[in-house]
Scaffold this active site. Structure first.
Site, short mmCIF file in Angstrom:
data_model
loop_
_atom_site.label_atom_id
_atom_site.label_comp_id
_atom_site.label_asym_id
_atom_site.label_seq_id
_atom_site.Cartn_x
_atom_site.Cartn_y
_atom_site.Cartn_z
N ARG A 228 0.97 -1.38 0.05
CA ARG A 228 -0.39 -0.03 0.05
C ARG A 228 0.72 1.67 -0.36
NH1 ARG A 228 -2.93 -2.70 4.62
NH2 ARG A 228 -4.11 -3.90 3.39
N HIS B 241 6.84 -22.24 16.46
CA HIS B 241 8.78 -22.84 16.58
C HIS B 241 8.67 -23.67 17.49
CE1 HIS B 241 9.08 -19.69 14.46
NE2 HIS B 241 8.97 -18.35 15.41
#
Ligand code: BG6
Length: 519
Positions: A72, A270
């Site tokens: 954007r 993780h």
């Protein structure tokens, strides 16, 4: 672009790590165009651009490539190149020659766009159709990197399909960042959306922990040696601890952290990946699906837990103000974009069981948090005591243990008992240590760089598969749900710079154990 079916896109080619070592070959034969959605954001600037520069500098990338930032932000390509150059200079460890940097950034361009804007996807399509000089469309690799906020993923995916950018004469792949969804149901919905546009083997769900050298080494360590594997089970292992401690706070990510909290940010991905690599059975081969099949089985074997179990075995925390030496740091509730009465957890500790043949009855303790005493990630495997105390009770205090440190040092240490020199019979805990940087005299490859090269080469081994992602959510969903239904009354409950709330120590203490002491 022709619209061949998803099956024809076959993102995966067999890669034999012994035949094609990353260090010598990399992805030089894979000319590519990468569309970087969110290309002006934090991730793109701090990680992706500097990461791409590393294999470029090491001559591991094809000379023919283009990176199109799509975001954007109002920027032209010239300004974007300057931004990328600045990021590389700031975030790359080694200084790079100016002319090399200028050449690198000349591959970048920018499209200022809102992610809904169809005309801008047509611009991308035109750029892709134009391709790369001297590279046939069949040989072109098209990568869509979704480095934009997670809620924009569905819109981007739909548009890619609609504009014929999800398939092509060459290989097309999409790289998606974690967290993938916000719970199992949303992950499943997102997966369905993604698989409506792409074939599963075009989808690279990235978890940068899997790009870390020591995490990969875990498979080599376990399955490339015959010494430890016979001990790697309930008969010899007393318990396993996995710690991912960070000394940093949430930095500028208040908005994200308020939504996510530590479980969605670190545990679901993780930590469960580390647990799976530690616990998985030997795969039939190092083929991506063989490895991911074994990891999936681990996630499915995590014991289902009820509220009673959650109450006693899962600990949450949130940091208050504290100190690191002379430096005072604010508490979580004082950070930007965080509510003054926020109940978002920044610390997690929990006890899990993996109910399969190998691990039945062996507790896996997982702990992760922000603003802890120091940055360290380690897998610690503690072995059972010898059956008889022939050497005296002192041996009891220092059972054999393996420390697989992932960061900041990358090392493997085995603790064993040796006889202290002298006339007495006194055992002395001693260490056998392997340190990566000392052994190889080289720094390990940045995780994102490794994973990007794997993606270019079509190797999915270190990327999460749809079923794995959903199964990981099934492990953590009950925890998140229970905590959201029962907000904590005692936040903040640990001081920045400490090792987390006392409850975490009590969790271990009740089992007659202690967390690893990293002091
Ligand atoms: C990211 C999390 O995935 O991993 C961050 O979103 C965290 O909150 C980071 O700080 C930790 O990565 P590393 O490589 O520094 O351990």
């Amino acid at each position: 672009m022709s619209d061949s079916g998803p099956a024809a896109q076959g993102g995966q080619q067999p890669v034999d790590p012994c035949v094609l070592p990353l260090g010598t070959q990399g992805a030089r034969d894979y000319p590519f165009i990468m569309i970087m959605f969110g290309g002006a954001g934090d991730l793109a600037r701090k990680k992706l651009a500097p990461t791409l520069f590393r294999p470029y500098r090491d001559n591991l990338l094809a000379h023919d490539f283009r990176v199109i930032g799509f975001a954007r932000t109002q920027l032209n390509s010239q300004a974007y190149m300057a931004m990328i150059k600045e990021s590389v200079i700031k975030h790359c460890e080694d200084p790079a020659p100016e002319d090399m940097l200028n050449e690198f950034v000349s591959h970048f361009e920018f499209i200022s766009a809102n992610f809904e804007d169809d005309s801008k996807y047509e611009e991308v399509r035109a750029a892709v159709e134009k391709g790369l000089p001297g590279v046939s469309q069949e040989n072109l690799n098209l990568l869509h990197y979704l480095a934009a906020p997670p809620d924009s993923a569905p819109v981007i995916i739909d548009r890619l399909k609609h504009h014929g950018l999800a398939q092509g004469p060459g290989r097309v792949r999409v790289i998606m960042e974690k967290p993938f969804g916000g719970d199992r149901a949303s992950a499943r919905a997102l997966n369905q959306r993604v698989l409506n546009a792409f074939d599963e083997n075009q989808v690279f769900r990235i978890d940068h922990y899997l790009g870390k050298e020591t995490v990969q080494n875990l498979m080599f360590f376990r399955f490339g040696n015959n010494v430890f594997e016979p001990l790697w089970n309930r008969n010899y292992v007393d318990h396993i601890q996995i710690t991912a401690a960070e000394d940093i706070g949430i930095e500028t990510r208040g908005n994200f952290y308020e939504q996510a909290g530590v479980v969605r940010d670190i545990i679901q991905n993780h930590m469960l990946q580390l647990a799976a690599h530690t616990a998985m059975e030997p795969p039939a081969s190092f083929d991506a699906d063989a490895v991911r099949d074994e990891k999936f089985k681990i996630y499915k074997s995590f014991r289902k837990v009820d509220e009673e179990y959650l109450r006693h075995n899962m600990v949450r925390g949130q940091y208050g103000p504290g100190r690191y030496g002379e430096q005072a740091v604010p508490g979580y509730r004082e950070e930007a974009n965080v509510a003054k009465d926020s109940v978002s957890p920044t610390f997690f500790a929990g006890k899990f069981y993996i109910d399969n043949w190998r691990w039945s009855g062996v507790p896996f303790y997982l702990r992760a948090g922000k603003r802890l005493n120091k940055r360290i990630t380690e897998i610690y495997v503690e072995f059972k005591q010898p059956p008889l105390k022939l050497m005296g009770s002192a041996c009891q205090d220092a059972p054999n243990a393996l420390h697989l440190q992932i960061q900041p040092e990358e090392s493997i240490t085995l603790r064993f008992n040796a006889k202290q020199p002298g006339v007495g019979n006194i055992p002395h805990p001693s260490l056998l240590e392997f340190n990566y940087s000392k052994a190889f005299q080289t720094a390990s490859y940045p995780p994102y760089a490794r994973l990007l090269l794997d993606c270019l080469r079509g190797d999915l081994t270190l990327f999460a598969r749809q079923d794995g992602v959903e199964a990981m959510w099934s492990v953590v969903d009950p925890i998140i749900q229970y905590w959201e239904d029962n907000p904590p009354a005692n936040f903040p409950n640990y001081k920045a710079g400490t090792w987390g709330p006392e409850d975490a120590d009590e969790l271990m203490g009740r089992d007659g154990r202690r967390w690893r002491d990293f002091a």
